[in-house]
Write a protein that holds these residues in place. Sequence first.
Motif, short mmCIF file in Angstrom:
data_model
loop_
_atom_site.label_atom_id
_atom_site.label_comp_id
_atom_site.label_asym_id
_atom_site.label_seq_id
_atom_site.Cartn_x
_atom_site.Cartn_y
_atom_site.Cartn_z
N ASP A 1 0.85 -1.18 0.00
CA ASP A 1 0.00 0.00 0.00
C ASP A 1 0.89 1.24 0.00
O ASP A 1 1.83 1.34 0.79
CB ASP A 1 -0.91 -0.01 1.23
CG ASP A 1 -1.80 1.21 1.30
OD1 ASP A 1 -1.38 2.22 1.90
OD2 ASP A 1 -2.92 1.16 0.75
N ALA A 2 0.61 2.18 -0.89
CA ALA A 2 1.49 3.33 -1.06
C ALA A 2 1.59 4.19 0.19
O ALA A 2 2.64 4.78 0.46
CB ALA A 2 1.01 4.18 -2.23
N GLU A 3 0.52 4.25 0.99
CA GLU A 3 0.51 5.11 2.16
C GLU A 3 1.09 4.42 3.38
O GLU A 3 2.02 4.93 4.02
CB GLU A 3 -0.92 5.57 2.46
CG GLU A 3 -1.02 6.63 3.55
CD GLU A 3 -0.35 7.94 3.17
OE1 GLU A 3 0.13 8.64 4.09
OE2 GLU A 3 -0.30 8.27 1.97
N THR A 4 0.57 3.24 3.73
CA THR A 4 0.97 2.56 4.96
C THR A 4 2.15 1.62 4.78
O THR A 4 2.77 1.21 5.76
CB THR A 4 -0.20 1.75 5.54
OG1 THR A 4 -0.51 0.66 4.65
CG2 THR A 4 -1.43 2.63 5.72
N PHE A 5 2.45 1.24 3.54
CA PHE A 5 3.50 0.27 3.22
C PHE A 5 3.16 -1.13 3.71
O PHE A 5 4.04 -2.00 3.81
CB PHE A 5 4.86 0.71 3.76
CG PHE A 5 5.89 0.87 2.66
CD1 PHE A 5 5.64 1.69 1.57
CD2 PHE A 5 7.09 0.19 2.71
CE1 PHE A 5 6.57 1.82 0.55
CE2 PHE A 5 8.03 0.31 1.69
CZ PHE A 5 7.76 1.13 0.61
N SER A 6 1.89 -1.37 4.02
CA SER A 6 1.46 -2.72 4.38
C SER A 6 1.57 -3.61 3.15
O SER A 6 1.10 -3.24 2.06
CB SER A 6 0.02 -2.71 4.88
OG SER A 6 -0.10 -1.91 6.03
N PRO A 7 2.16 -4.81 3.28
CA PRO A 7 2.33 -5.69 2.12
C PRO A 7 1.01 -6.25 1.62
O PRO A 7 0.11 -6.56 2.41
CB PRO A 7 3.25 -6.80 2.64
CG PRO A 7 2.99 -6.83 4.12
CD PRO A 7 2.72 -5.41 4.51
N ILE A 8 0.90 -6.36 0.31
CA ILE A 8 -0.29 -6.93 -0.34
C ILE A 8 0.05 -8.29 -0.95
O ILE A 8 -0.66 -9.26 -0.78
CB ILE A 8 -0.82 -5.98 -1.43
CG1 ILE A 8 -1.18 -4.63 -0.82
CG2 ILE A 8 -2.01 -6.60 -2.15
CD1 ILE A 8 -1.45 -3.54 -1.86
N ASP B 1 6.95 -7.28 4.79
CA ASP B 1 7.65 -8.35 4.10
C ASP B 1 9.16 -8.07 4.14
O ASP B 1 9.60 -6.92 4.02
CB ASP B 1 7.17 -8.43 2.65
CG ASP B 1 7.66 -9.68 1.93
OD1 ASP B 1 6.87 -10.62 1.82
OD2 ASP B 1 8.82 -9.69 1.49
N ASN B 2 9.93 -9.13 4.32
CA ASN B 2 11.39 -8.99 4.37
C ASN B 2 11.94 -8.22 3.17
O ASN B 2 12.88 -7.43 3.29
CB ASN B 2 12.03 -10.38 4.42
CG ASN B 2 13.53 -10.34 4.54
OD1 ASN B 2 14.07 -10.09 5.61
ND2 ASN B 2 14.23 -10.58 3.43
N GLU B 3 11.34 -8.41 2.00
CA GLU B 3 11.87 -7.83 0.77
C GLU B 3 11.44 -6.37 0.54
O GLU B 3 11.80 -5.78 -0.47
CB GLU B 3 11.47 -8.69 -0.42
CG GLU B 3 12.06 -10.10 -0.37
CD GLU B 3 13.59 -10.06 -0.31
OE1 GLU B 3 14.22 -9.80 -1.35
OE2 GLU B 3 14.15 -10.27 0.79
N GLU B 4 10.67 -5.79 1.45
CA GLU B 4 10.36 -4.36 1.38
C GLU B 4 11.05 -3.57 2.49
O GLU B 4 10.92 -2.35 2.58
CB GLU B 4 8.85 -4.13 1.49
CG GLU B 4 8.29 -4.52 2.85
CD GLU B 4 6.85 -4.14 3.09
OE1 GLU B 4 6.55 -2.94 3.14
OE2 GLU B 4 6.03 -5.07 3.22
N ALA B 5 11.77 -4.28 3.36
CA ALA B 5 12.30 -3.66 4.58
C ALA B 5 13.24 -2.49 4.29
O ALA B 5 13.24 -1.49 5.00
CB ALA B 5 13.02 -4.71 5.43
#
Length: 254
Positions: free
Chosen positions: A122-129, A171-175
């Motif tokens: 999510d562009a705002e919260t950075f919650s993984p989809i 997610d590990n890959e967005e950290a």
Amino acid sequence: QAKAAQALAAQAQYHLAVCYYKQKNFTDANAAFEKLVKEYPDQKEMVALARKYLAGAHALKPAPWTDGEVMRLDIKLAGGLKVGLADYWVNSGQTTNGQKTWRCNSHMVVGGIQSVSHVEVDAETFSPIHSAWKHSLLGEVDAAYYSDHADLKTAGKDEVKKLDFAAPVIDNEEALEWMRRLPLADGYKIDQTILSSLGCNVVPITWEVSGPEKVEIPSGTYDCYKVTLSINQTFWFSSDANRRLVKLSAGRVS
């Protein structure tokens, strides 16, 4: 004293967490919200509100990168021997229902071994989809995220593994990109749970910030914030508005 009355206790815990949040004390707010989720799972309404706050409790800064920006880093052993390259880049997008997203991508090559990943957030919260991570040796896993679990599908297997988590994860890959959006400042500290799809586990991590300090690398000298993780990894991000990753250290590799 309200332990016997679960509904009242959950409300008290929730309002305590909200107070911390309004004070911009995000570390204690997170801990209080997470305690609510963990200790009062039957109080569905309060738990749902707590998870909603947790999704934004880190008060992330606006994205410091430009759409399509690429960072390339040399990977070296402790003695300085170059053994590979790592590329990280981010693209904007949206889901089919119009939800704005960022896609965090990586490609790493070390001694002929490759790792490729992407995560839609999510562009705002950075919650993984959704995420996909492929490694030459460890395999390939696709992860679909929900509010309290992720469904993991390993390439070549029919089984879908459900991985539960009590608090919101990244997610590990967005950290790496998530760290660039933190309000970095000397003394800043935060707890965040990471989900590793290839490892099929969730790991609570504490992040501590110090600096700025000067860091010298082949391309020049930079003022950086030092971000130390409780899993023995250290990152240095430029203290300017771009928050570029200048250096990282993980065991014998940098």
